[in-house]
Write a protein that holds these residues in place. Structure first.
Motif, mmCIF file in Angstrom:
data_model
loop_
_atom_site.group_PDB
_atom_site.id
_atom_site.type_symbol
_atom_site.label_atom_id
_atom_site.label_comp_id
_atom_site.label_asym_id
_atom_site.label_seq_id
_atom_site.Cartn_x
_atom_site.Cartn_y
_atom_site.Cartn_z
ATOM 1 N N ALA A 140 -10.288 -6.102 2.431
ATOM 2 C CA ALA A 140 -10.618 -4.759 3.073
ATOM 3 C C ALA A 140 -12.215 -5.017 2.375
ATOM 4 C CB ALA A 140 -10.147 -3.921 2.579
ATOM 5 N N ASP A 142 -13.936 -2.002 0.255
ATOM 6 C CA ASP A 142 -13.500 -0.729 -0.421
ATOM 7 C C ASP A 142 -14.786 0.083 -1.054
ATOM 8 O OD1 ASP A 142 -10.759 -1.377 -0.189
ATOM 9 O OD2 ASP A 142 -10.494 -1.872 -2.262
ATOM 10 N N SER A 168 -4.992 -5.359 -0.146
ATOM 11 C CA SER A 168 -3.967 -5.911 -1.077
ATOM 12 C C SER A 168 -3.970 -7.309 -1.057
ATOM 13 C CB SER A 168 -2.604 -5.350 -0.457
ATOM 14 O OG SER A 168 -2.657 -5.604 0.952
ATOM 15 N N PHE A 170 -6.589 -8.854 -3.760
ATOM 16 C CA PHE A 170 -6.080 -8.816 -5.091
ATOM 17 C C PHE A 170 -4.991 -9.871 -5.494
ATOM 18 C CE2 PHE A 170 -8.224 -4.643 -4.756
ATOM 19 C CZ PHE A 170 -9.106 -4.930 -5.888
ATOM 20 N N PHE A 191 -11.523 -4.021 7.953
ATOM 21 C CA PHE A 191 -10.901 -2.684 7.451
ATOM 22 C C PHE A 191 -11.638 -2.050 6.216
ATOM 23 C CE2 PHE A 191 -7.391 -1.295 4.177
ATOM 24 C CZ PHE A 191 -7.278 -0.361 4.978
ATOM 25 N N TRP A 221 -11.577 0.935 3.390
ATOM 26 C CA TRP A 221 -10.854 2.114 2.521
ATOM 27 C C TRP A 221 -11.749 2.690 1.656
ATOM 28 C CZ3 TRP A 221 -9.675 2.336 -2.580
ATOM 29 C CH2 TRP A 221 -8.707 3.340 -2.962
ATOM 30 N N THR A 250 -9.712 5.967 5.680
ATOM 31 C CA THR A 250 -9.014 4.763 5.990
ATOM 32 C C THR A 250 -9.595 4.246 7.403
ATOM 33 O OG1 THR A 250 -7.098 5.322 4.616
ATOM 34 C CG2 THR A 250 -7.028 3.294 6.240
ATOM 35 N N PHE A 296 -8.210 -4.227 11.704
ATOM 36 C CA PHE A 296 -6.803 -4.113 11.121
ATOM 37 C C PHE A 296 -5.854 -3.530 12.186
ATOM 38 C CE2 PHE A 296 -3.747 -3.192 7.236
ATOM 39 C CZ PHE A 296 -3.780 -4.536 7.196
ATOM 40 N N ASN A 307 1.481 -4.222 1.687
ATOM 41 C CA ASN A 307 1.765 -2.968 2.485
ATOM 42 C C ASN A 307 1.100 -2.611 3.869
ATOM 43 O OD1 ASN A 307 1.763 -0.282 2.913
ATOM 44 N ND2 ASN A 307 -0.081 0.051 1.760
ATOM 45 N N MET A 343 4.338 1.865 1.085
ATOM 46 C CA MET A 343 3.940 3.094 0.981
ATOM 47 C C MET A 343 4.406 4.255 1.386
ATOM 48 S SD MET A 343 0.149 2.666 2.642
ATOM 49 C CE MET A 343 -0.712 4.511 2.061
ATOM 50 N N PRO A 380 -8.866 1.758 -11.270
ATOM 51 C CA PRO A 380 -7.499 1.086 -11.087
ATOM 52 C C PRO A 380 -7.201 0.519 -9.863
ATOM 53 C CG PRO A 380 -7.524 3.539 -11.480
ATOM 54 C CD PRO A 380 -8.900 3.185 -11.360
ATOM 55 N N THR A 381 -7.975 0.882 -8.874
ATOM 56 C CA THR A 381 -7.820 0.100 -7.548
ATOM 57 C C THR A 381 -7.601 -1.557 -7.610
ATOM 58 O OG1 THR A 381 -9.544 1.495 -6.652
ATOM 59 C CG2 THR A 381 -8.789 -0.154 -5.156
ATOM 60 N N GLY A 440 -1.824 -2.377 -8.623
ATOM 61 C CA GLY A 440 -0.587 -2.811 -7.895
ATOM 62 C C GLY A 440 -0.556 -4.128 -7.499
ATOM 63 N N ASP A 441 -1.448 -4.394 -6.678
ATOM 64 C CA ASP A 441 -1.282 -5.691 -5.904
ATOM 65 C C ASP A 441 -1.670 -7.035 -7.027
ATOM 66 O OD1 ASP A 441 -1.113 -4.609 -3.444
ATOM 67 O OD2 ASP A 441 -3.221 -4.019 -3.744
HETATM 68 P P1 AMP Z 1 -3.659 -0.505 -5.008
HETATM 69 O O1 AMP Z 1 -4.413 0.018 -5.690
HETATM 70 O O2 AMP Z 1 -3.005 -2.046 -5.683
HETATM 71 O O3 AMP Z 1 -2.447 0.273 -4.488
HETATM 72 O O4 AMP Z 1 -4.270 -1.082 -3.475
HETATM 73 C C1 AMP Z 1 -5.311 -0.770 -3.502
HETATM 74 C C2 AMP Z 1 -6.053 -1.766 -2.174
HETATM 75 O O5 AMP Z 1 -5.162 -1.512 -1.205
HETATM 76 C C3 AMP Z 1 -7.310 -1.523 -1.725
HETATM 77 O O6 AMP Z 1 -8.027 -2.698 -2.040
HETATM 78 C C4 AMP Z 1 -7.447 -0.942 -0.259
HETATM 79 O O7 AMP Z 1 -8.241 -2.017 0.494
HETATM 80 C C5 AMP Z 1 -5.826 -1.233 0.027
HETATM 81 N N1 AMP Z 1 -5.393 -0.473 1.031
HETATM 82 C C6 AMP Z 1 -5.397 0.965 1.044
HETATM 83 N N2 AMP Z 1 -4.983 1.743 2.017
HETATM 84 C C7 AMP Z 1 -4.365 0.730 2.919
HETATM 85 C C8 AMP Z 1 -3.596 0.531 4.120
HETATM 86 N N3 AMP Z 1 -3.217 1.778 4.511
HETATM 87 N N4 AMP Z 1 -3.201 -0.494 4.363
HETATM 88 C C9 AMP Z 1 -3.395 -1.812 3.799
HETATM 89 N N5 AMP Z 1 -3.945 -1.700 2.594
HETATM 90 C C10 AMP Z 1 -4.644 -0.447 2.222
#
Ligand code: AMP
Length: 303
Positions: free
Chosen positions: A12, A14, A30, A33, A80, A82, A98, A103, A124, A148, A230-231, A234-235
């Motif tokens: 993506a 962002d 996701s 990362f 994509f 976000w 979004t 995507f 996700n 999610m 924090p973006t 999680g990934d």
């Molecule tokens: P996290 O902070 O680990 O939950 O993931 C953040 C990442 O998820 C960002 O880099 C976004 O580009 C990606 N993201 C956000 N929304 C979506 C979605 N609906 N589908 C897939 N990826 C997403």
């Protein structure tokens, strides 16, 4: 057969606003990362889709690492995008927009050479597509998965069919409560583990993670002086966790606990800068040093 991880997820651009600054259309997603974090441990094969606006500058992040990009499809549209915004409570984030763009029509096609990957990470995406991926691979040792609230609300039946085929689920505490219908996390974990994944990792942002395997194990987030964005934490956690598991080739409690700390270690670096900036500069020496700090952070004497 040597270990390798197949990851399927978003790649993506962002746009992120935090109290400390703003980053416009920077590399995210996701799968991005996850792949960079996991590539410190084993070779990674990335399946995703980008648009024509995704150029060599962005691809450079993945080059010179054991990340195979032959499964990264290029489509004639925009990548994509976000956009998210954080207040001073960095655990709470607002999705500003979004834009699915290319995507929207993503149908993961797993190249033949990836189909025997020992480990699979289903980022996700639509749980129907997650199952499509599983139909294309040959008997992976471990399948791990993220999801999610959007899919828990909109496609619960499909998600449950996917979860029945997954060994490890990584979600946040709100998602665990929503998925199980239980407010108490211990009860939620019991209900979710009965759906399929025998290992459940519940992420709680700056409060760390709890892993449920029958036993439970908790790890704090590393106490950092500077948390910038924090973006992707999680990934990145998932990449460190599954990367370590794939390299160690085990699923016993000792290996799983080390994997939780390795995931937490990688995630703690991720949040120190925007985008993938910090994890792209990271060295194995820095990772190992912070892993050791985690040990002293949580070590105490028995009474
Ligand atoms: P996290 O902070 O680990 O939950 O993931 C953040 C990442 O998820 C960002 O880099 C976004 O580009 C990606 N993201 C956000 N929304 C979506 C979605 N609906 N589908 C897939 N990826 C997403």
């Amino acid at each position: 057969m040597s270990s390798s991880i197949l990851v399927v997820g978003s790649v993506a651009f962002d746009t992120v606003e935090t109290p400390f600054g703003r980053a416009e259309k920077v590399l995210g997603g996701s799968a991005s990362f996850f792949a960079v974090a996991a590539s410190f441990f084993v070779p990674v094969s990335l399946v995703g889709i980008v648009g024509r606006d995704f150029g060599e500058k962005e691809l450079a992040a993945f080059r010179n690492r054991p990340i195979d990009l032959d499964g990264l499809e290029r489509s004639d549209g925009e990548t994509f995008h976000w956009q998210g915004k954080y207040s001073y409570d960095l655990n709470a984030r607002e999705t500003v927009c979004t834009d699915l763009n290319v995507f929207e029509s993503f149908k993961p096609r797993i190249p033949e050479k990836y189909r025997r990957s020992s480990h699979v990470f289903l980022g996700n995406i639509d749980p129907v597509l997650q199952r499509d991926v599983l139909d294309q691979v040959h008997a992976p040792e471990i399948v791990a998965c993220d999801t999610m609230n959007f899919w828990i609300t909109g496609k619960l039946d499909e998600l449950r069919k996917t979860l029945a085929r997954v060994q490890v689920l990584l979600i946040n505490d709100a998602e665990a409560r929503q998925l199980s219908g239980e407010w108490n996390l211990v009860k939620a974990a019991r209900a979710i583990r009965a759906m399929g994944p025998k290992v459940l990792v519940v992420k709680k942002g700056e409060h760390g993670v709890v892993m449920f395997t029958g036993d439970s194990f908790a790890a704090p987030a590393y106490p950092l002086e500077e948390v910038f964005d924090p973006t992707g934490a999680g990934d990145t956690f998932a990449g460190g966790f599954l990367g370590y598991l794939a390299a160690a080739r085990g699923l016993d409690e000792t290996v799983l606990r080390r994997a939780v700390i390795m995931g937490s270690t990688l995630a703690s670096f991720c949040v120190e800068a925007f985008s993938l900036d910090r994890i792209l500069r990271l060295t194995r020496t820095e990772i190992d040093a912070r892993y050791r700090l985690f040990k002293s952070l949580t070590d105490f004497e028995a009474l």
